[in-house]
Design a protein around this motif. Structure first.
Motif, PDB file in Angstrom:
ATOM      1  N   TRP A 114       0.831  -1.192   0.000  1.00 27.52           N
ATOM      2  CA  TRP A 114       0.000   0.000   0.000  1.00 27.52           C
ATOM      3  C   TRP A 114       0.873   1.254   0.000  1.00 27.52           C
ATOM      4  O   TRP A 114       0.811   2.080   0.897  1.00 27.52           O
ATOM      5  CB  TRP A 114      -0.932  -0.011   1.216  1.00 27.52           C
ATOM      6  CG  TRP A 114      -2.092  -0.940   1.071  1.00 27.52           C
ATOM      7  CD1 TRP A 114      -3.315  -0.666   0.547  1.00 27.52           C
ATOM      8  CD2 TRP A 114      -2.144  -2.308   1.456  1.00 27.52           C
ATOM      9  NE1 TRP A 114      -4.122  -1.770   0.564  1.00 27.52           N
ATOM     10  CE2 TRP A 114      -3.435  -2.806   1.132  1.00 27.52           C
ATOM     11  CE3 TRP A 114      -1.226  -3.187   2.045  1.00 27.52           C
ATOM     12  CZ2 TRP A 114      -3.827  -4.115   1.370  1.00 27.52           C
ATOM     13  CZ3 TRP A 114      -1.613  -4.496   2.283  1.00 27.52           C
ATOM     14  CH2 TRP A 114      -2.901  -4.941   1.948  1.00 27.52           C
ATOM     15  N   ASN A 146      -6.803   0.645  -5.175  1.00 24.83           N
ATOM     16  CA  ASN A 146      -6.643   0.316  -3.759  1.00 24.83           C
ATOM     17  C   ASN A 146      -7.452  -0.944  -3.455  1.00 24.83           C
ATOM     18  O   ASN A 146      -8.637  -1.007  -3.762  1.00 24.83           O
ATOM     19  CB  ASN A 146      -7.158   1.462  -2.886  1.00 24.83           C
ATOM     20  CG  ASN A 146      -6.516   2.795  -3.245  1.00 24.83           C
ATOM     21  OD1 ASN A 146      -5.447   3.125  -2.773  1.00 24.83           O
ATOM     22  ND2 ASN A 146      -7.168   3.560  -4.119  1.00 24.83           N
ATOM     23  N   THR A 202      -7.432   0.172   5.290  1.00 23.15           N
ATOM     24  CA  THR A 202      -8.007   0.084   3.950  1.00 23.15           C
ATOM     25  C   THR A 202      -9.402  -0.512   3.997  1.00 23.15           C
ATOM     26  O   THR A 202     -10.326  -0.028   3.344  1.00 23.15           O
ATOM     27  CB  THR A 202      -7.112  -0.776   3.036  1.00 23.15           C
ATOM     28  OG1 THR A 202      -5.786  -0.260   3.073  1.00 23.15           O
ATOM     29  CG2 THR A 202      -7.615  -0.754   1.612  1.00 23.15           C
TER      30      THR A 202
END
Length: 302
Positions: A114, A146, A202
């Motif tokens: 990430w 993402n 996330t």
């Protein structure tokens, strides 16, 4: 994709254009699955720059060319292959003159993480070549992908197509200066709204408004979907883990295997059931496998 991914959220910058030549420049956290995600969520056909070693087999090369993949060679694939990139860049220029869109993963390599790795100069080089060929309406659109996870399914995906920019260059400007300026602008564009935290953070991002009533309604077909499909998924998951151990290809290979083999296996089960029992039961199973799998994915997303 609807089964493999629980929720996919796509955001386009309000000034996104589709009628001029364009480079979509994205981060690259999840191998060739990244290209699939962008392609199915972009409303116009896309061409892709892909690693050159995938084109070694002539038959594979024909197939990859047919689905808009263009080879790009790196030094790690042999110094002798680097000269082939000239033909690649020439083809890209030709596509730009037809107002086509080309996707480039500007980091130059893929890592399951990430964060954004250093931007290579390939994107800037292609943009400068287009400028020198009098393609002055070329647009660069930074994008980022993402994932809630690189190994768990169904996964959630957040995809941003950020603000486009034009390229300008003084004819007296040194290439190195142009590359540095271009990459700085591109890096800032890709980083806009990109998730740079851990998996836990996330996942929290994807916790959009959820409907309790919808989840209750999906619970029974989701349970059936799990019972019917879990053994399929487990077989291919185990095969993929063994074949892709210590690489970044797990998610891509698993998706590819399921995409190709799942319909075949469902058809075989349905035919066997139809022959042993009756046609209606076979047809019912043929429809139920993917439908309940989708219900399970939707249940997990809510």
């Amino acid at each position: 994709m609807k089964i493999y991914c629980g929720k996919t959220v796509v955001h386009f910058d309000s000034n996104t254009s589709y009628d001029s030549p364009k480079i979509i420049a994205s981060n690259h956290p999840n191998s060739f699955f990244d290209a699939i995600v962008i392609a199915v969520n972009y409303p116009k056909p896309i061409y892709f720059l892909a690693r050159g070693d995938a084109f070694k087999n002539p038959l594979a090369a024909k197939f990859l060319n047919a689905i808009h993949l263009i080879p790009i060679y790196r030094l790690s694939e042999g110094k002798s292959n680097l000269s082939k990139n000239e033909a690649t860049f020439e083809r890209c220029i030709s596509l730009f003159k037809q107002n086509k869109t080309i996707l480039i993963f500007s980091e130059g390599l893929c890592v399951n993480e990430w964060q954004l790795r250093p931007i290579k100069k390939g994107t800037a080089r292609l943009a400068l070549m287009a400028l020198k060929d009098n393609i002055h309406d070329l647009k660069i659109q930074p994008a980022n992908i993402n994932y809630s996870s690189f190994t768990k399914n169904p996964k959630d995906i957040l995809l941003h197509f950020n603000k486009e920019f034009f390229i300008e260059s003084d004819s007296d400007l040194k290439e190195s200066v142009f590359y540095n300026s271009f990459n700085s602008q591109l890096r800032n564009g890709i980083l806009e709204k990109m998730i740079l935290q851990s998996t836990k953070v996330t996942v929290q991002l994807f916790e959009l408004r959820k409907s309790g009533l919808k989840k209750i309604g999906l619970s029974v077909p989701a349970l059936i979907g799990y019972a019917l499909n879990h053994w399929f998924y487990t077989i291919f998951k185990n095969i993929t883990r063994k074949k892709t151990k210590n690489t970044v290809f797990y998610d891509s290979v698993l998706f590819g295997l399921l995409l190709i083999c799942y319909p075949v296996m469902v058809t075989i089960v349905a035919i066997i059931a139809g022959l042993l029992l009756n046609f209606k039961i076979g047809l019912f199973l043929f429809i139920s496998f993917p439908l309940t799998a989708y219900c399970y994915s939707a249940y997990k997303a809510n």
